[in-house]
Design a protein around this motif. Structure first.
Motif, PDB file in Angstrom:
ATOM      1  N   VAL A 278       0.834  -1.208   0.000  1.00 49.34           N
ATOM      2  CA  VAL A 278       0.000   0.000   0.000  1.00 49.34           C
ATOM      3  C   VAL A 278       0.869   1.260   0.000  1.00 49.34           C
ATOM      4  CG1 VAL A 278      -1.677   1.330   1.324  1.00 49.34           C
ATOM      5  CG2 VAL A 278      -1.980  -1.137   1.067  1.00 49.34           C
ATOM      6  N   LEU A 279       1.893   1.271   0.821  1.00 48.00           N
ATOM      7  CA  LEU A 279       2.772   2.447   0.876  1.00 48.00           C
ATOM      8  C   LEU A 279       3.449   2.694  -0.471  1.00 48.00           C
ATOM      9  CD1 LEU A 279       4.476   1.848   4.353  1.00 48.00           C
ATOM     10  CD2 LEU A 279       2.761   3.579   3.806  1.00 48.00           C
ATOM     11  N   THR A 280       3.902   1.624  -1.106  1.00 48.61           N
ATOM     12  CA  THR A 280       4.556   1.763  -2.408  1.00 48.61           C
ATOM     13  C   THR A 280       3.581   2.237  -3.467  1.00 48.61           C
ATOM     14  OG1 THR A 280       6.098  -0.014  -1.821  1.00 48.61           O
ATOM     15  CG2 THR A 280       5.926   0.564  -4.144  1.00 48.61           C
TER      16      THR A 280
ATOM     17  N   ILE B 268      13.883   8.260  -1.513  1.00 46.14           N
ATOM     18  CA  ILE B 268      12.654   8.720  -2.158  1.00 46.14           C
ATOM     19  C   ILE B 268      11.933   9.734  -1.285  1.00 46.14           C
ATOM     20  CG2 ILE B 268      10.426   7.990  -3.084  1.00 46.14           C
ATOM     21  CD1 ILE B 268      11.710   5.200  -3.502  1.00 46.14           C
ATOM     22  N   CYS B 269      11.899   9.480   0.011  1.00 39.93           N
ATOM     23  CA  CYS B 269      11.235  10.383   0.954  1.00 39.93           C
ATOM     24  C   CYS B 269      11.823  11.792   0.870  1.00 39.93           C
ATOM     25  CB  CYS B 269      11.363   9.829   2.372  1.00 39.93           C
ATOM     26  SG  CYS B 269      10.782  10.953   3.667  1.00 39.93           S
TER      27      CYS B 269
ATOM     28  N   CYS C  93      13.337   5.071  -8.474  1.00 42.00           N
ATOM     29  CA  CYS C  93      13.628   4.341  -7.239  1.00 42.00           C
ATOM     30  C   CYS C  93      12.387   3.632  -6.700  1.00 42.00           C
ATOM     31  CB  CYS C  93      14.186   5.297  -6.184  1.00 42.00           C
ATOM     32  SG  CYS C  93      15.726   6.111  -6.658  1.00 42.00           S
ATOM     33  N   VAL C  94      11.223   4.263  -6.825  1.00 42.75           N
ATOM     34  CA  VAL C  94       9.987   3.606  -6.374  1.00 42.75           C
ATOM     35  C   VAL C  94       9.792   2.297  -7.125  1.00 42.75           C
ATOM     36  CG1 VAL C  94       7.489   3.817  -6.133  1.00 42.75           C
ATOM     37  CG2 VAL C  94       8.926   5.821  -5.790  1.00 42.75           C
TER      38      VAL C  94
ATOM     39  N   CYS D  53       4.614   8.501   2.932  1.00 42.94           N
ATOM     40  CA  CYS D  53       4.538   7.046   2.729  1.00 42.94           C
ATOM     41  C   CYS D  53       5.931   6.428   2.697  1.00 42.94           C
ATOM     42  CB  CYS D  53       3.803   6.737   1.435  1.00 42.94           C
ATOM     43  SG  CYS D  53       2.017   7.016   1.499  1.00 42.94           S
ATOM     44  N   MET D  54       6.858   7.074   2.041  1.00 42.74           N
ATOM     45  CA  MET D  54       8.205   6.522   1.954  1.00 42.74           C
ATOM     46  C   MET D  54       8.961   6.640   3.282  1.00 42.74           C
ATOM     47  SD  MET D  54       8.794   5.023  -0.937  1.00 42.74           S
ATOM     48  CE  MET D  54       7.158   4.329  -0.621  1.00 42.74           C
ATOM     49  N   ALA D  55       8.596   7.603   4.105  1.00 45.00           N
ATOM     50  CA  ALA D  55       9.193   7.671   5.442  1.00 45.00           C
ATOM     51  C   ALA D  55       8.810   6.425   6.245  1.00 45.00           C
ATOM     52  CB  ALA D  55       8.725   8.931   6.161  1.00 45.00           C
TER      53      ALA D  55
END
Length: 494
Positions: free
Chosen positions: A288-290, A353-354, A393-394, A456-458
């Motif tokens: 979900v975060l990705t 990414i964050c 990167c994602v 989300c990336m954090a």
């Protein structure tokens, strides 16, 4: 071997069949032959085998073929945004009418990325080039939209298939960097679309640009058929014969002697296959975060990248000038992807990414504030760097977060979610044009999805850190054969 209780003389099973124990001459010979046949085989994890051998020439050829495929996807995806003003001018269309040209092509990309392999075989290799070439001869907006959708079906299969191949061919030590470098190909193709359009559209016209985007996939399809074998990890995970795996390994590493190995692959015990496993308890949070980060990033990237040429043309720039300034956004994304591909080798990919999306949220606001300044082009470049760069990167996260059994489907669905974001972003172009919203207001609103993606990336940073600390003992080998295949397990072979 195992004894089979029977009446009369007891029989013993070996590789050569059943023999009676009273046959004093035959039994020792057969047992000796059985041992000699199998002591040459040593069970070997295919992933560990690839990790211990330096990257070979064939692996680099596979990487560059995949890079070319992804670059063509980037070129074809973005070229429509650059030629849309010319299409609108020739057919006397309002600026908002060009939005479906971009959006419907992206819908095709979405479908193609979900069904990846099937589209690559049934649509991708032939029909994609034919449809793209045919679109250059379209006589109406309806024909062009339909042909762009068909083109998107085939090209959409390229990214998930290419990312899975590169992930499987890369050793663990360099997988993140290789995947990040692969997705630089998309941004390289997107940047090339703007650069080539700015110089060639005067001579080729928009029809010539579409013909060029149709010829390129046919060339790369030939390269794949000629030079790219199936991944050995995929063959083992799919329980193909050891002989088939040996043939691919021999092509990859002609100087390495692997003839004594029975290749297997370690997978988490009880691991599941299929798309539903992506949202199962074990992977749900990371998935979900990705997906949220992918959706948000692609929404902003495609909206800005597709809207800028039309906006700058309306602001009074020539077609050549609007294409040049807009292409700086794509070149910035390409520069960012190279920078972040270097950083992910040293830092947690989600942390990189964050930080990038956080900076992007500030730069997209600065983009809106700098329209009338001399340094607007510089801000366009930096915004592309911070927004488009981390997208590469994602797309590497599925290659390192999911096991082999889920890697292709995980990558395909992640790319599909990005496609959905790009479709919605491109669809909003028409709304923005007719709404009359100011440039600054639009840019300020676009900072919100980037802040969500950064958050989300954090959280994903901690998910990946926790995954690395999980014990690796709870695994089961895939690729083993039953006793009837005649191969003893490693413990017996040794």
């Amino acid at each position: 071997m195992s004894r089979i209780p029977q009446t009369g003389s007891p029989k013993v099973f070996c590789a050569s069949g059943f023999v009676t124990a009273s046959d004093e001459d035959a039994l020792p010979r057969m047992l000796q032959g059985n041992v000699m046949e199998h002591t040459d085989y040593v069970r070997r994890d295919i992933r560990e085998f690839l990790n211990e051998i330096p990257m070979g020439k064939k692996q680099w050829i596979v990487f560059f073929a995949c890079f070319a495929a992804v670059a063509i996807e980037g070129f074809d995806t973005i070229v429509m945004a650059f030629i849309a003003p010319a299409v609108s001018h020739e057919w006397q269309l309002p600026p908002a009418a060009s939005a479906p040209l971009v959006a419907l092509g992206l819908v095709g990309l979405l479908v193609g990325s979900i069904v990846g392999g099937m589209m690559a075989d049934r649509v991708g290799r032939r029909a994609v080039g034919i449809a793209a070439l045919a679109s250059s001869e379209a006589q109406s907006i309806a024909q062009l939209v339909l042909l762009r959708f068909i083109t998107g079906l085939g090209i959409g299969a390229a990214m998930p298939a290419s990312s899975a191949l590169v992930a499987e061919y890369s050793p663990d030590r360099s997988r993140s960097a290789m995947l990040a470098s692969l997705f630089c190909g998309f941004l390289f193709g997107a940047a090339a679309a703007g650069f080539v359009t700015s110089f060639a559209i005067g001579a080729l016209g928009w029809r010539g640009m579409l013909a060029l985007s149709g010829a390129l996939p046919l060339c790369v399809a030939c390269l794949f058929v000629w030079q790219v074998p199936e991944s050995p990890l995929y063959l083992v995970a799919s329980r193909k014969s050891n002989a088939a795996v040996q043939r691919v390994v021999a092509k990859l590493f002609p100087t390495a002697d692997s003839s004594r190995f029975r290749f297997v692959i370690a997978a988490p015990a009880g691991s599941k296959r299929g798309s539903l496993a992506l949202v199962g308890k074990e992977y749900r949070l990371g998935t979900v975060l990705t997906w949220v980060a992918e959706f948000s990033g692609y929404l902003v990237f495609f909206l800005v990248g597709s809207w800028l040429p039309t906006h700058l043309k309306q602001a009074g720039l020539s077609m050549h000038e609007a294409s040049q300034v807009s292409s700086m956004f794509q070149f910035g994304a390409l520069g960012g992807s190279v920078l972040f591909a270097f950083l992910v080798r040293r830092y947690n990919v989600a942390a990189v990414i964050c930080g990038a999306f956080g900076a992007g949220s500030l730069l997209v606001v600065a983009l809106g504030m700098s329209e009338a300044t001399s340094w607007h082009t510089n801000v366009v470049f930096l915004a592309g760097l911070a927004i488009g760069g981390p997208l590469t990167c994602v797309n590497t996260i599925p290659g390192i977060f999911y096991p082999t059994a889920l890697r292709a489907s995980g990558g395909g669905w992640t790319v599909a979610i990005g496609r959905l974001g790009s479709i919605i972003g491109s669809s909003l172009i028409g709304l923005i044009i007719v709404s009359g919203w100011s440039y600054l207001l639009v840019c300020a609103l676009l900072s919100i999805p980037l802040l969500i993606a950064s958050a989300c990336m954090a959280r994903m940073t901690r998910v990946l850190d926790a995954q690395r600390r999980l014990p690796s003992e709870n695994v089961e080998p895939i690729g083993e054969v039953s006793a009837t295949d005649g191969t003893l397990p490693n413990s017996a072979a040794q």
